[in-house]
Design an enzyme around this catalytic site. Sequence first.
Site, mmCIF file in Angstrom:
data_model
loop_
_atom_site.group_PDB
_atom_site.id
_atom_site.type_symbol
_atom_site.label_atom_id
_atom_site.label_comp_id
_atom_site.label_asym_id
_atom_site.label_seq_id
_atom_site.Cartn_x
_atom_site.Cartn_y
_atom_site.Cartn_z
ATOM 1 N N ASN A 107 -67.311 -41.810 -7.964
ATOM 2 C CA ASN A 107 -68.175 -41.310 -9.049
ATOM 3 C C ASN A 107 -69.453 -42.130 -9.226
ATOM 4 O O ASN A 107 -70.429 -41.651 -9.803
ATOM 5 C CB ASN A 107 -67.424 -41.263 -10.389
ATOM 6 C CG ASN A 107 -66.403 -40.160 -10.488
ATOM 7 O OD1 ASN A 107 -65.414 -40.267 -11.208
ATOM 8 N ND2 ASN A 107 -66.606 -39.091 -9.740
ATOM 9 N N GLY A 122 -67.387 -30.442 -15.323
ATOM 10 C CA GLY A 122 -68.648 -29.873 -14.861
ATOM 11 C C GLY A 122 -68.578 -28.348 -14.825
ATOM 12 O O GLY A 122 -69.462 -27.662 -15.333
ATOM 13 N N ASP A 125 -59.941 -33.223 -14.233
ATOM 14 C CA ASP A 125 -61.009 -32.613 -13.425
ATOM 15 C C ASP A 125 -61.469 -31.303 -14.053
ATOM 16 O O ASP A 125 -60.683 -30.613 -14.699
ATOM 17 C CB ASP A 125 -60.464 -32.371 -12.008
ATOM 18 C CG ASP A 125 -61.566 -32.000 -11.038
ATOM 19 O OD1 ASP A 125 -62.743 -32.278 -11.322
ATOM 20 O OD2 ASP A 125 -61.241 -31.413 -9.991
HETATM 21 C C1 FPP Z 1 -64.168 -34.641 -13.753
HETATM 22 O O1 FPP Z 1 -64.997 -33.592 -14.064
HETATM 23 C C2 FPP Z 1 -64.123 -35.717 -14.719
HETATM 24 C C3 FPP Z 1 -64.676 -36.966 -14.586
HETATM 25 C C4 FPP Z 1 -65.638 -37.342 -13.547
HETATM 26 C C5 FPP Z 1 -64.322 -38.069 -15.454
HETATM 27 C C6 FPP Z 1 -63.472 -37.798 -16.642
HETATM 28 C C7 FPP Z 1 -64.246 -38.134 -17.840
HETATM 29 C C8 FPP Z 1 -63.952 -37.721 -19.081
HETATM 30 C C9 FPP Z 1 -62.755 -36.940 -19.415
HETATM 31 C C10 FPP Z 1 -64.907 -38.035 -20.185
HETATM 32 C C11 FPP Z 1 -64.774 -39.303 -20.905
HETATM 33 C C12 FPP Z 1 -63.616 -40.155 -20.574
HETATM 34 C C13 FPP Z 1 -63.063 -41.020 -21.445
HETATM 35 C C14 FPP Z 1 -61.920 -41.843 -21.023
HETATM 36 C C15 FPP Z 1 -63.536 -41.149 -22.797
HETATM 37 P P1 FPP Z 1 -66.045 -33.146 -12.957
HETATM 38 O O2 FPP Z 1 -67.366 -33.577 -13.430
HETATM 39 O O3 FPP Z 1 -65.641 -33.676 -11.622
HETATM 40 O O4 FPP Z 1 -65.871 -31.600 -13.010
HETATM 41 P P2 FPP Z 1 -66.212 -30.572 -11.839
HETATM 42 O O5 FPP Z 1 -65.235 -30.835 -10.721
HETATM 43 O O6 FPP Z 1 -65.970 -29.247 -12.492
HETATM 44 O O7 FPP Z 1 -67.646 -30.795 -11.465
#
Ligand code: FPP
Length: 247
Positions: free
Chosen positions: A67, A22, A19
């Site tokens: 998501n 973003g 996490d």
């Molecule tokens: C959370 O960050 C992350 C995700 C929604 C998905 C994880 C994805 C990756 C690590 C990228 C690619 C994955 C692979 C397996 C190649 P967020 O967007 O929820 O962050 P925030 O809470 O700060 O908004």
Amino acid sequence: MDPRPSIDPLPRHVAIIMDGNGRWATQRGLSRVQGHRHGKDSVREVVETAREIGIEYLTLYAFSTENWGRPRREVEALMRLLKRYLRSELRKMMRYEIRLRAIGNLRKLPPDVLDELRRVEAGTRHNRRMTVQLAVGYGSREEIVRAARSLARKVRDGRIKAEQIDESSFSDALFTAGIPDPDLLIRSSGEWRVSNFLLWQIAYSEIYVTDTLWPDFRREQFIEALQHYARRERRYGKTAEQLAEEA
Ligand code: FPP
């Protein structure tokens, strides 16, 4: 690279809620997609480190059922990243004997991403050194409901008796059938939530939450989490004295 650290005991199975992509991007005035791109590099580094240290199972929460509700452009970008990751890592997975499995409801995936996933799963299925489970379109409550339904069908069809349903047969009806439960659950970016991830499987897992945002979670931060785990005492509901006697 630092010398291989010795961590004892080593968790067999580590699960990670990745996490903070973003927030990492926003802090730098970048787009959220840039954050996911850097997050992908963390995925690479953590997989390599886990393999090097001798972790047997690594489960990564790449995309939750919730998501799907994100803006379309972000969902598309995540799907592209996933596809690119699978493409670029297959050779390494073969060299390091890593088996890839996908868990989750994959039906909603774009066909080209699903094809790539199936191709990597099929290509790596005999690899035995480490298993990486990618949770994609995954939601734990949905997984539990599906398991309950499939067991109910077996009872209805007379293939099993209701009394035969126990913890073990229930585990076998989940996506994670055959995989031991996680010993350690890591969550990055400081949120104390489990976000519908492996609810059944983490019943006895140690939980480690770090403020580090996922794109900054690399080899060093992963090793720190493992060392933290190694210092903890797991009692499974027993007293410290009982465990000392059993040892
Ligand atoms: C959370 O960050 C992350 C995700 C929604 C998905 C994880 C994805 C990756 C690590 C990228 C690619 C994955 C692979 C397996 C190649 P967020 O967007 O929820 O962050 P925030 O809470 O700060 O908004």
